[in-house]
Design a protein around this motif. Structure first.
Motif, PDB file in Angstrom:
ATOM      1  N   GLU A 194     -65.557  33.725  17.102  1.00 43.35           N
ATOM      2  CA  GLU A 194     -65.765  34.545  18.280  1.00 43.35           C
ATOM      3  C   GLU A 194     -66.630  35.674  17.435  1.00 43.35           C
ATOM      4  O   GLU A 194     -66.387  36.780  17.241  1.00 43.35           O
ATOM      5  CB  GLU A 194     -64.497  35.260  18.631  1.00 43.35           C
ATOM      6  N   GLY A 195     -67.945  35.304  17.392  1.00 43.73           N
ATOM      7  CA  GLY A 195     -69.159  36.313  16.977  1.00 43.73           C
ATOM      8  C   GLY A 195     -69.502  36.059  15.526  1.00 43.73           C
ATOM      9  O   GLY A 195     -70.298  36.564  15.004  1.00 43.73           O
ATOM     10  N   VAL A 196     -68.552  35.197  15.011  1.00 46.26           N
ATOM     11  CA  VAL A 196     -68.665  34.878  13.391  1.00 46.26           C
ATOM     12  C   VAL A 196     -68.201  33.614  13.113  1.00 46.26           C
ATOM     13  O   VAL A 196     -67.297  33.209  13.537  1.00 46.26           O
ATOM     14  CB  VAL A 196     -68.193  35.906  12.481  1.00 46.26           C
ATOM     15  N   SER A 197     -68.849  32.762  12.212  1.00 47.28           N
ATOM     16  CA  SER A 197     -68.570  31.501  12.025  1.00 47.28           C
ATOM     17  C   SER A 197     -67.371  31.404  11.072  1.00 47.28           C
ATOM     18  O   SER A 197     -66.931  32.147  10.144  1.00 47.28           O
ATOM     19  CB  SER A 197     -69.813  30.841  11.298  1.00 47.28           C
ATOM     20  N   GLU A 198     -66.328  30.507  11.604  1.00 46.41           N
ATOM     21  CA  GLU A 198     -64.997  30.328  10.891  1.00 46.41           C
ATOM     22  C   GLU A 198     -64.701  29.180  10.211  1.00 46.41           C
ATOM     23  O   GLU A 198     -63.602  28.857   9.897  1.00 46.41           O
ATOM     24  CB  GLU A 198     -63.821  31.042  11.616  1.00 46.41           C
TER      25      GLU A 198
END
Ligand SMILES: [Zn+2]
Length: 384
Positions: A194-198
């Motif tokens: 959600e806004g950053v790759s995980e």
């Protein structure tokens, strides 16, 4: 036995003209959609998303840390009566908007009590939120889980669990959450990318497929999980409102969620925004917004449909509420009003404002409910 006729039907995302099907009574509608809409991700106790004019966050963790909420979320979810009322209004609003399946995160026991308080209700996937924070700990959820498993027994709801996110739950918490949920053959949802790759962190915690439990990631702005056999629920409205961006096509996505149903309405109210944000065809988007959620959560859809006295174009672009909503062959909404209680969408929206006002009066910082709702709605409409 009667005949239900529709000028245009969309059956699992395919258009059929001059459609007819057997029904309890004779009826004609301009548009019929089979099955109804699925809201694949909804927080029924969220009464403030922290959206304020001119504010933008880089990702969900940034938002969680720096947002200034007008209400104490922990106190709201610990207030079982208020949480139940919010969940009940979420379900009623959903039905009146044409949502026949809802995946509900938040306070489990409140959501179960809300479901049981209604004779006619959408199908539900119950995904209580877990994180390593007071108010959301696995121990608190475990307590509700035992009570809820006992309460859900009519086949209209599926159990699951929602790990809030990989940074807010230790690996041991994730593992315990899996074992709690797996006992009832359940689903595990989580906010992801959600806004950053995980994706990297996901692989560290969950490894590669096959997985012992059905995993449903939510948001996935920055991760396409399809190479791991996973498909995502996209929440384009909150993505654009919080971070100013969302995915632009359906790769890796097979369902949609409203995220904040009390503030923004359920999935069908998000169609104009989806049509604007995504490059895919309206029918592909409609397929994801309806049968997509059912398939993703493995929920049956026999006897679920919504019908409109409006053209398909109007349904897609103008937020037309349905005239008829049927869940499991039972009519829940007729002529735009709930069969149970006779309320129309405008009545339920008024009740939502009253409930948000109560939450703010009890657990808020003095922000007015009407201005809070207006701020969210205005930003939502600007992106739609
Ligand atoms: Zn969420």
């Amino acid at each position: 036995m009667g005949l239900l006729e529709a000028s245009v039907a969309v059956v699992h995302g395919k258009v059929v003209e001059n459609f007819r099907m057997p029904s309890a009574e004779d009826a004609y509608y301009e548009t019929l959609i089979i099955p109804g809409f699925s809201d694949g991700h909804a927080h029924p106790q969220v009464v403030d998303g922290g959206v304020r004019e001119g504010r933008r966050w880089s990702d969900s963790y940034d938002w969680l840390e720096r947002r200034e909420l007008a209400v104490d979320e922990v106190k709201v979810r610990r207030d079982l009566e208020l949480s139940k009322r919010l969940a009940r209004l979420t379900l009623l609003r959903g039905l009146l908007e044409g949502t026949t399946l809802m995946a509900l995160t938040g306070r489990l026991l409140a959501n179960v009590k809300a479901l049981l308080s209604l004779k006619h209700r959408p199908r539900a996937v119950l995904l209580p939120t877990v994180m390593d924070r007071a108010g959301w700990t696995l121990e608190e959820v475990r307590e509700d889980y035992a009570k809820a498993s006992y309460l859900v027994g009519d086949g209209m709801a599926r159990m699951g669990i929602f790990v809030h996110s990989l940074r807010l739950a230790k690996e041991s918490t994730v593992r315990e959450a899996i074992s709690l949920a797996a006992k009832s053959g359940a689903v595990l949802g989580l906010h992801l990318g959600e806004g950053v790759s995980e994706r990297g962190r996901f692989l560290e915690v969950f490894g590669r497929p096959p997985y012992s439990i059905r995993i449903v990631p939510v948001h996935c702005i920055d991760d396409d999980m399809s190479s791991l056999g996973l498909s995502c629920v996209a929440c384009p409205a909150t993505n654009v409102m919080l971070y100013g961006r969302t995915r632009r096509d359906l790769s890796g996505i097979s369902a949609f969620g409203s995220d904040w149903p009390l503030l923004l309405g359920t999935t069908p109210m998000h169609l104009p925004l989806m049509l604007r944000a995504f490059r895919d065809s309206p029918l592909s988007l409609l397929r994801s917004a309806t049968v997509g959620g059912y398939r993703l959560y493995n929920v049956p859809h026999d006897g679920d449909y919504v019908a409109y006295d409006a053209s398909l174009e109007e349904v897609l672009r103008e937020r037309r509420p349905p005239s008829l909503v049927v869940v499991n062959e039972e009519v829940a909404v007729r002529e735009g009003r709930l069969v149970e209680g006779g309320y129309a969408l405008s009545d339920v929206r008024k009740a939502v404002e009253e409930a948000v006002k109560e939450a703010l009066d009890l657990y808020g910082n003095g922000h007015s409910a009407s201005s809070l709702l207006r701020e969210h709605e205005e930003l939502f409409m600007r992106w739609s």
